[in-house]
Design an enzyme around this catalytic site. Structure first.
Site, PDB file in Angstrom:
ATOM      1  N   ASP A  17     -10.681   5.066  11.549  1.00  0.00           N
ATOM      2  CA  ASP A  17     -10.701   4.716  10.119  1.00  0.00           C
ATOM      3  C   ASP A  17     -11.463   3.408   9.916  1.00  0.00           C
ATOM      4  OD1 ASP A  17     -10.217   5.136   7.440  1.00  0.00           O
ATOM      5  OD2 ASP A  17      -8.214   4.235   7.455  1.00  0.00           O
TER       6      ASP A  17
ATOM      7  N   VAL B 145       3.138  -5.710   3.299  1.00  0.00           N
ATOM      8  CA  VAL B 145       2.770  -6.725   4.274  1.00  0.00           C
ATOM      9  C   VAL B 145       3.264  -8.075   3.760  1.00  0.00           C
ATOM     10  CG1 VAL B 145       0.904  -7.877   5.507  1.00  0.00           C
ATOM     11  CG2 VAL B 145       0.746  -5.440   5.035  1.00  0.00           C
TER      12      VAL B 145
ATOM     13  N   GLY C 189       0.828  -1.194   0.000  1.00  0.00           N
ATOM     14  CA  GLY C 189       0.000   0.000   0.000  1.00  0.00           C
ATOM     15  C   GLY C 189       0.861   1.241   0.000  1.00  0.00           C
TER      16      GLY C 189
END
Length: 469
Positions: free
Chosen positions: A146, A34, A29
């Protein structure tokens, strides 16, 4: 970036990070990568979230590392079955990382991208789990800030887990400056847009947007630009959910519209308050999830939720009196419908039967109930079970009450047991029955194991009576 393997694993550029052995890359991202990794010290797989090295020269290294530490601090203090666990935080010469729970499943965003609503029972069950996680986080001084489908994971056992506390606010933390606008526009609360201080009520606003999307297939605020989304959130009242999905009960409209109030004071003040309001809107059946000490083996219940009508409501066992309908006629209809939509089938069958005043009419009952099945395939299966206008569905619904235990289990017996269990657990019953069948030496033993999976005592007793225990 969450911990779920949402993309096909890719070959990583590195093979080791600290003590962790890198096995594959799960995704990337704006902030980092990850990895799927292995911890040799305790021999378990983890998701390893890192800060991207190419961002280091931009002058943002310390800020990004601080955000990563914030996530570790926020999630690390929260030990809850509906929150992705954080195990470790570390730094090497050029990388900062956190090791967290590897969730095998799917992001909720992927399930909602089709634009089709989820089954009501499924949506409410997952939302109950989200509220459980938020209530726990808020009680421990953590505001996520979020909440959105991309940060909500659903594992193979239908357990929802909240991930990505990277922008969370922790009480006493100095990381986040007042006036900073942080979040994802389509799911942000009004106070987030204006940069005002936020508390748990902001998370509940975002969560209500997620529930609205699960129930209707669309977001309440969906402008073409961030400015348009902000204008809608700050000034517009969204359409009532039932206007987007006529199958929804009006009682849910009132709860969601209050949860989406622009003023924090007008919203539900706590996750538990919102949960209680949903309990009332769904006739008082608790929206809770079941866990055990053996958490990794727990199959979550698709919780018993019942829909309110405009003409009255029933709570608990207060259902319409149907003295002219033989129980043997209603039971298979209930089990076939429950296999499609979950525990709400019990109330819907009785309400539909109460609308047929003259004499029991199975074909008319099926016609009234079929529109409650949201999927075309499921609706066709439900109608086909009684297509000949007789009680054919009864033979497929299960063995008769009081039948003698079988010495060995066949597929039909396991399927019948699952259908009976679905009245109380919903579609997840098929998974539970399949799991327990190899461990049961007889049909009675299977029924006993399935009864143990029902947490509500009155429901468990009713199931035991149904199967003749």
């Amino acid at each position: 970036m969450n911990a779920a393997a949402i993309d096909p694993p890719r070959t990583p550029a590195i093979t080791q990070l600290g003590k962790y052995r890198i096995e594959s890359m799960l995704g990337a991202g704006a902030m980092g990568i990850v990895y799927r990794a292995f911890d040799p010290h305790i021999e378990r797989h983890v998701a390893l979230k890192t800060v991207r090295q190419e961002l280091f020269e931009s002058g943002e290294r310390e800020s990004l590392k601080a955000r990563l530490r914030n996530e570790a601090q926020a999630a690390g203090r929260l030990v809850h079955s509906n929150i992705v666990g954080v195990y470790d935080y570390g730094e090497t010469a050029d990388t900062a990382y956190i090791a967290m729970e590897l969730v095998s499943g799917q992001g909720l965003k992927q399930r909602l991208d089709s634009g089709r609503p989820l089954e009501v029972a499924t949506a409410l069950d997952w939302f109950a789990q989200l509220l459980a996680a938020l209530g726990y986080a808020h009680a421990h001084g953590v505001v996520h800030r979020d909440i959105k489908p991309a940060n909500l994971l659903v594992n193979a056992q239908a357990r929802l887990k909240v991930a990505d506390f990277g922008v969370a606010h922790v009480e006493s933390s100095t990381l986040t400056l007042a006036g900073a606008m942080i979040g994802t526009p389509s799911y942000m609360s009004p106070e987030q847009f204006t940069g005002e201080p936020v508390d748990g009520r902001s998370d509940l606003f975002s969560a209500a947007i997620v529930l609205y999307q699960m129930l209707t297939g669309c977001r309440p605020f969906a402008g073409a630009s961030q400015a348009e989304v902000m204008r809608q959130v700050m000034h517009d009242t969204p359409r009532r959910p039932s206007a987007c999905n006529p199958a929804l009960p009006p009682a849910l409209d009132d709860v969601l519209m209050r949860a989406l109030s622009r003023s924090p004071e007008a919203r539900f003040q706590t996750a538990n308050g919102l949960r209680r309001a949903l309990d009332d809107a769904t006739d008082g059946t608790p929206l809770t999830t079941t866990t055990t000490a053996e958490d990794d083996r727990t199959i979550l219940e698709a919780q018993a939720v019942t829909l309110a009508s405009g003409t009255g409501s029933w709570r608990g066992d207060s259902l319409p009196s149907l003295t002219m309908w033989p129980a043997a006629m209603l039971a298979p209809v209930e089990t076939q419908l429950a296999a499609q939509i979950g525990p709400v089938a019990r109330l819907l069958v009785r309400r539909a039967a109460a609308r047929i005043p003259d004499a029991p009419d199975l074909s008319a009952l099926v016609a009234l109930l079929a529109p409650h099945v949201p999927s075309d395939k499921g609706r066709a299966q439900f109608i086909a079970a009684f297509a000949d206008g007789s009680r054919a569905g009864m033979s497929r619904a299960g063995t008769s009450r009081g039948s003698s235990p079988a010495s060995s289990l066949g597929e039909d017996e396991v399927r019948a047991a699952a259908l009976r269990l679905a009245v109380y657990l919903g579609p997840i019953a098929a998974i539970v029955a399949k799991r327990e069948a190899p461990r049961a030496a007889s049909l009675r033993a299977l029924h006993e194991r399935l009864a143990a999976a029902i947490s509500n005592e009155s429901d468990r007793a009713r199931f035991e009576r149904d199967v003749g225990l």
